[in-house]
Design a protein around this motif. Structure first.
Motif, PDB file in Angstrom:
ATOM      1  N   ASP A   4       0.869  -1.180   0.000  1.00 25.04           N
ATOM      2  CA  ASP A   4       0.000   0.000   0.000  1.00 25.04           C
ATOM      3  C   ASP A   4       0.906   1.229   0.000  1.00 25.04           C
ATOM      4  OD1 ASP A   4      -1.832   2.003   0.305  1.00 25.04           O
ATOM      5  OD2 ASP A   4      -2.996   0.974   1.857  1.00 25.04           O
ATOM      6  N   ARG A   5       1.316   1.610  -1.212  1.00 22.77           N
ATOM      7  CA  ARG A   5       2.321   2.665  -1.335  1.00 22.77           C
ATOM      8  C   ARG A   5       1.824   3.995  -0.782  1.00 22.77           C
ATOM      9  NH1 ARG A   5       4.699   3.952  -7.217  1.00 22.77           N
ATOM     10  NH2 ARG A   5       2.487   4.496  -7.489  1.00 22.77           N
ATOM     11  N   GLU A   6       0.591   4.354  -1.068  1.00 23.92           N
ATOM     12  CA  GLU A   6       0.064   5.624  -0.588  1.00 23.92           C
ATOM     13  C   GLU A   6       0.021   5.681   0.929  1.00 23.92           C
ATOM     14  OE1 GLU A   6      -3.497   7.301  -2.071  1.00 23.92           O
ATOM     15  OE2 GLU A   6      -2.961   6.999  -4.169  1.00 23.92           O
ATOM     16  N   ARG A   7      -0.394   4.617   1.546  1.00 20.73           N
ATOM     17  CA  ARG A   7      -0.471   4.605   3.017  1.00 20.73           C
ATOM     18  C   ARG A   7       0.928   4.725   3.610  1.00 20.73           C
ATOM     19  NH1 ARG A   7      -0.686   0.635   7.238  1.00 20.73           N
ATOM     20  NH2 ARG A   7      -1.956   1.400   8.993  1.00 20.73           N
ATOM     21  N   PHE A   8       1.882   4.045   2.998  1.00 23.79           N
ATOM     22  CA  PHE A   8       3.270   4.121   3.460  1.00 23.79           C
ATOM     23  C   PHE A   8       3.765   5.558   3.385  1.00 23.79           C
ATOM     24  CE2 PHE A   8       7.696   4.372   1.967  1.00 23.79           C
ATOM     25  CZ  PHE A   8       8.372   3.865   3.062  1.00 23.79           C
ATOM     26  N   VAL A   9       3.590   6.196   2.221  1.00 24.36           N
ATOM     27  CA  VAL A   9       4.078   7.564   2.045  1.00 24.36           C
ATOM     28  C   VAL A   9       3.380   8.509   3.011  1.00 24.36           C
ATOM     29  CG1 VAL A   9       4.196   9.501   0.430  1.00 24.36           C
ATOM     30  CG2 VAL A   9       4.764   7.193  -0.349  1.00 24.36           C
ATOM     31  N   ALA A  10       2.086   8.360   3.178  1.00 22.67           N
ATOM     32  CA  ALA A  10       1.343   9.242   4.078  1.00 22.67           C
ATOM     33  C   ALA A  10       1.841   9.125   5.511  1.00 22.67           C
ATOM     34  CB  ALA A  10      -0.148   8.916   4.000  1.00 22.67           C
ATOM     35  N   ARG A  11       2.072   7.888   5.975  1.00 20.15           N
ATOM     36  CA  ARG A  11       2.541   7.705   7.363  1.00 20.15           C
ATOM     37  C   ARG A  11       3.926   8.305   7.566  1.00 20.15           C
ATOM     38  NH1 ARG A  11       1.908   1.403   8.646  1.00 20.15           N
ATOM     39  NH2 ARG A  11       2.362   2.087  10.786  1.00 20.15           N
ATOM     40  N   VAL A  12       4.818   8.096   6.591  1.00 17.21           N
ATOM     41  CA  VAL A  12       6.179   8.615   6.734  1.00 17.21           C
ATOM     42  C   VAL A  12       6.187  10.137   6.673  1.00 17.21           C
ATOM     43  CG1 VAL A  12       8.480   8.667   5.699  1.00 17.21           C
ATOM     44  CG2 VAL A  12       7.223   6.508   5.828  1.00 17.21           C
ATOM     45  N   LEU A  13       5.444  10.715   5.715  1.00 12.89           N
ATOM     46  CA  LEU A  13       5.440  12.170   5.580  1.00 12.89           C
ATOM     47  C   LEU A  13       4.793  12.849   6.782  1.00 12.89           C
ATOM     48  CD1 LEU A  13       4.681  12.852   1.818  1.00 12.89           C
ATOM     49  CD2 LEU A  13       6.865  12.813   3.004  1.00 12.89           C
ATOM     50  N   GLN A  14       3.801  12.224   7.361  1.00  8.90           N
ATOM     51  CA  GLN A  14       3.168  12.803   8.547  1.00  8.90           C
ATOM     52  C   GLN A  14       4.180  12.968   9.669  1.00  8.90           C
ATOM     53  OE1 GLN A  14      -0.004  10.453  10.179  1.00  8.90           O
ATOM     54  NE2 GLN A  14      -0.671  12.050  11.606  1.00  8.90           N
ATOM     55  N   ALA A  15       5.042  11.954   9.832  1.00  6.57           N
ATOM     56  CA  ALA A  15       6.072  12.046  10.874  1.00  6.57           C
ATOM     57  C   ALA A  15       7.179  13.014  10.481  1.00  6.57           C
ATOM     58  CB  ALA A  15       6.649  10.657  11.142  1.00  6.57           C
TER      59      ALA A  15
END
Length: 819
Positions: free
Chosen positions: A637-648
């Motif tokens: 789930d590439r979008e979920r991965f990117v969203a979680r990392v960018l949020q942090a």
């Protein structure tokens, strides 16, 4: 000059001339000098002084005996030299006898202020600026300044002494350049005979001759340093005549015992050898050969190494120089019990007697000789002009032997060998140098038995409890290089059978080192594990051996290490192991250990909870690499991965984490657009990409980052948004026909962020609004501003003058521009 600056200048000159006023610091004075230098470079110094007589009054004032600070006197000397660099201004200042009063014997030379190194340095720098034209040469000769420069060569301040030597070279070049260039071709342009030299130049040359003939080593050193600077920085043909004049005296230094100033002599010969004008002189190479013979191995090593780095050099001299470098290592081999057939380094070596003559009895000198020899050979090895044939096998044997002397496993063959072993055992400095050299030798393999010895001695150092952390680190690095060199064929991921056996032993060593109480050792072990996994993670033998060991589990546990450097290295190792599918396996039912986190969860925990920046930066680098390489945990789930990392990352206090977050967003964008080529992306692909970027809140992060207080973050955001704008079709294209998007909320938010207000988040954004905002922003201008150096917003001259005056209360607060 700016009229406002001209208005402020008289008051500033009065302040500078008043010993009671606490003038601004040295930084302000340096900026003031820089400003005057810029003004005189752009126009006439004479006109500047005529329009601003307060400057001349200041220079006249500092001539008077008074209690001026050494900083102000030094400033005035340098300022006078700046003005007098132009010949018409020089003549103007000479009319009032100003320059003799500053730089002559009636100036500060006889005053109490001369004891300050700052004043002596300012005097030299002023003369250096002044000496730009023939009139200056006459002044230097008549004022006695040249004699003062001679004496300052031996100044107790190294800065003053060095500046004095450089000034002599500058004067010599100025004096010789004009007559040499003025000679026609029929006269032998540039090849001045001694009788044709100007008086000022001849005086300096005579001084150098006296120094070279002196029995005092410091005076010899001074002369050699001046000549080194001359031949290294002056490229006129007159240097040939200077070398012809002085080279016999230089060669005569070799007749003295001991040779005076050997290091300075080596520097001079190398400077001459590198000169295109002088390198064709046969006498030079003869002097170099004699010097190599007369100096001790420690003294001759830098000369030998420098000669071997030259492109053009007589072959006989190259052989001699290489022999000088090899002799200490040959002595080491002689001092150790060598197996029959072990190749030597020097033909016809005189056995143990050669070692007695070459290896110094003093431990410190012997250690220094071996370290410098190994360092010189290490630098030579990769050069195309290195000696050929390169004695790879003997050098390998010597490096292994030195390492065995250092760990006490060598078998001395004589009393000298025993003495050498006693000097080197446990010597960390030699161990580091030998391991570095051994690593470089991995670029060319040797006989099988020697390669076996290399791996054996490296394992000894990796296993030994006596190896210091720095030695262990270098042993890991050398081992990795030799493993890479053992790939069959080169650059292949498979290892030869012998290297595979070594690899198994290494994993056992690594398992122990990852449990070391010393954090540097744990850190080096993790770095080694990361590199091994990167190179051989796909090789079956390595995978099997690694998974059968406790290494992956130990590496995972070090994510909680108390030392942040170790945690950062553990993050890098975990990222590489996970990429290769080699991370620690979940607990089995027979050995439960609670809920097992995935590598992604572990590294996200590091990114969101670690108190130190190093591990969080490492986590971001791993995540970016995972995204770029299509890691399985990302692909789910590439979008979920990117969203979680960018949020942090977007809220991290460490600017490097935020920069890496923007890099990850850029990689994500590039993957969304796929193979769209260098131009604009198709409208459909662009619209899909924009919607995905909005979902993971890239624009919230990127727009805020444009106004980040840390410039690299803003620069990275510019790069990201410019790349996206380049992929969008030009404004007004058919696909964008229709109503204009509402960009007011976004622009309002940008204005608040630019003003430093955090404000509310952007919320949901329409792709059309994003494109409209991107086109409205002058990203190119922002990028250009950010690309300027950190001190590009310099204080104007007017502001500088106001600040200096305000410091002493001459101006009111409302007139100052202090910050």
């Amino acid at each position: 000059m700016d009229p406002e600056c001209a208005r402020l200048l008289p008051a500033l000159c009065a302040v500078l001339a008043d010993p009671r006023q606490p003038v601004a610091d040295d930084t302000c004075l340096e900026k003031l000098l820089d400003w005057f230098k810029a003004v005189t470079d752009a126009g006439s110094s004479l006109l500047l002084l005529q329009e601003n007589p307060c400057l001349v009054e200041l220079l006249f004032h500092v001539r008077k005996p008074q209690d001026l600070s050494s900083r102000i006197l030094s400033f005035a000397l340098r300022l006078a030299g700046t003005f007098a660099a132009q010949e018409d201004c020089f003549q103007y200042l000479q009319q009032g006898e100003l320059l003799p009063g500053l730089f002559g014997e009636q100036g500060p030379l006889g005053a109490a202020a001369w004891v300050a190194p700052t004043v002596r340095s300012g005097w030299i720098q002023g003369l250096r600026s002044l000496a730009q034209h023939p009139s200056a040469l006459l002044f230097l000769a008549d004022s006695g300044a040249v004699d003062t420069i001679f004496s300052l060569q031996g100044d107790p301040s190294l800065f003053v002494a060095s500046a004095a030597g450089q000034l002599l070279v500058h004067i010599l070049d100025l004096a010789m350049r004009g007559p040499a260039e003025g000679r026609g071709p029929a006269e032998g342009r540039g090849r001045l005979q001694a009788r044709d030299w100007p008086a000022c130049a001849w005086r300096i040359v005579c001084h150098l001759e006296d120094c070279l003939c002196s029995e005092a080593a410091p005076r010899v050193t001074q002369a050699l340093h001046v000549l080194t600077t001359a031949f290294g920085h002056c490229h006129g043909l007159w240097t040939q005549g200077l070398w012809v004049q002085l080279s016999p005296l230089v060669a005569r230094l070799l007749e003295k015992d001991p040779v005076p100033a050997p290091h300075a002599l080596v520097e001079l010969l190398l400077s001459v050898a590198r000169s295109s004008v002088l390198s064709s002189d046969p006498g030079l190479w003869e002097t170099v050969a004699q010097t190599l013979s007369h100096l001790s191995p420690m003294q001759a090593g830098p000369l030998a190494a420098g000669i071997l780095k030259l492109q053009d050099c007589p072959q006989a001299l190259r052989i001699q120089a290489f022999g000088v470098l090899l002799r200490p290592l040959a002595c080491v081999l002689e001092a150790a019990a060598q197996a029959p057939g072990t190749p030597g380094l020097l033909e016809g070596a005189a056995g143990d007697q050669m070692a007695v003559d070459t290896l110094p009895p003093s431990k410190s000198v012997c250690v220094g000789l071996l370290c410098s020899t190994l360092a010189h050979l290490e630098l030579l090895q990769p050069l195309p002009q290195r000696p050929s044939p390169w004695p790879q096998a003997p050098l390998l044997a010597a490096a292994v032997t030195i390492l065995r002397f250092c760990n006490g496993s060598a078998a001395p063959s004589s009393e000298l060998g025993g003495h050498l072993c006693a000097m080197l055992v446990g010597c960390v400095r030699v161990q580091r140098a030998a391991l570095d050299f051994l690593g470089v030798l991995s670029q060319g393999l040797g006989p099988r038995e020697l390669v076996t010895q290399v791996f054996a001695v490296l394992l000894e150092y990796l296993v030994s409890p006596d190896s210091s952390p720095t030695v262990l680190k270098k042993a890991f690095q050398a081992t990795l290089r030799w493993l890479l060199g053992s790939a069959v064929p080169p650059s292949c991921c498979d290892l030869e059978p012998h290297a595979q056996l070594v690899l198994r032993e290494l994993l056992a060593v690594l398992q122990k080192r990852l449990c070391s109480p010393c954090w540097e050792v744990r850190d080096s072990g993790l770095e080694f594990l990361t590199q091994m996994t990167r190179h051989w993670g796909g090789q079956a033998t390595f995978r099997q051996a690694l998974l059968a060991s406790e290494v992956p589990k130990l590496a995972s546990q070090l994510l909680q290490d108390p030392e942040s450097y170790v945690r950062a290295s553990a993050v890098a190792a975990a990222g590489q192991l996970s990429s290769r599918g080699l991370h620690a396996a979940p607990s089995s039912p027979e050995h439960p250990a609670g809920p097992q986190k995935t590598p992604l969860e572990e590294l996200l925990l590091v990114l969101t909870t670690d108190s130190e920046g190093f591990p969080r930066r490492a986590a971001m680098r791993v995540f970016t690499e995972w995204l770029r390489d299509g890691h399985v945990a990302v692909a789910e789930d590439r979008e979920r991965f990117v969203a979680r990392v960018l949020q942090a990352a977007s809220g991290d206090l460490d600017w490097e984490v935020r920069v890496q977050g923007l890099e990850l967003a850029l990689v994500f964008l590039q993957q969304l657009l796929g193979a769209c080529g260098p131009g604009a992306a198709p409208p459909c692909a662009l619209a899909q990409a924009l919607r995905a970027l909005c979902r993971v809140q890239v624009f919230e992060f990127a727009f805020r980052s444009l106004f980040d207080c840390d410039r690299p973050v803003a620069q990275k955001s510019c790069d990201l948004l410019l790349f996206l704008r380049a992929k969008a079709a030009p404004s007004g294209s058919p696909q964008e026909a229709g109503e204009s998007p509402d960009v007011a909320p976004v622009e309002a938010a940008l204005r608040r962020w630019r003003a430093g207000e955090q404000g509310q988040p952007l919320g949901e954004l329409a792709p059309e609004a994003i494109l409209a905002v991107l086109r409205s922003l002058d990203l190119e201008a922002l990028r250009d501003t950010l690309a300027e150096s950190s001190d590009h917003v310099e204080r104007s001259p007017q502001s500088l003058l106001q600040d200096m005056l305000a410091t002493v209360g001459v101006l009111g607060d409302n007139e100052a521009d202090c910050y």
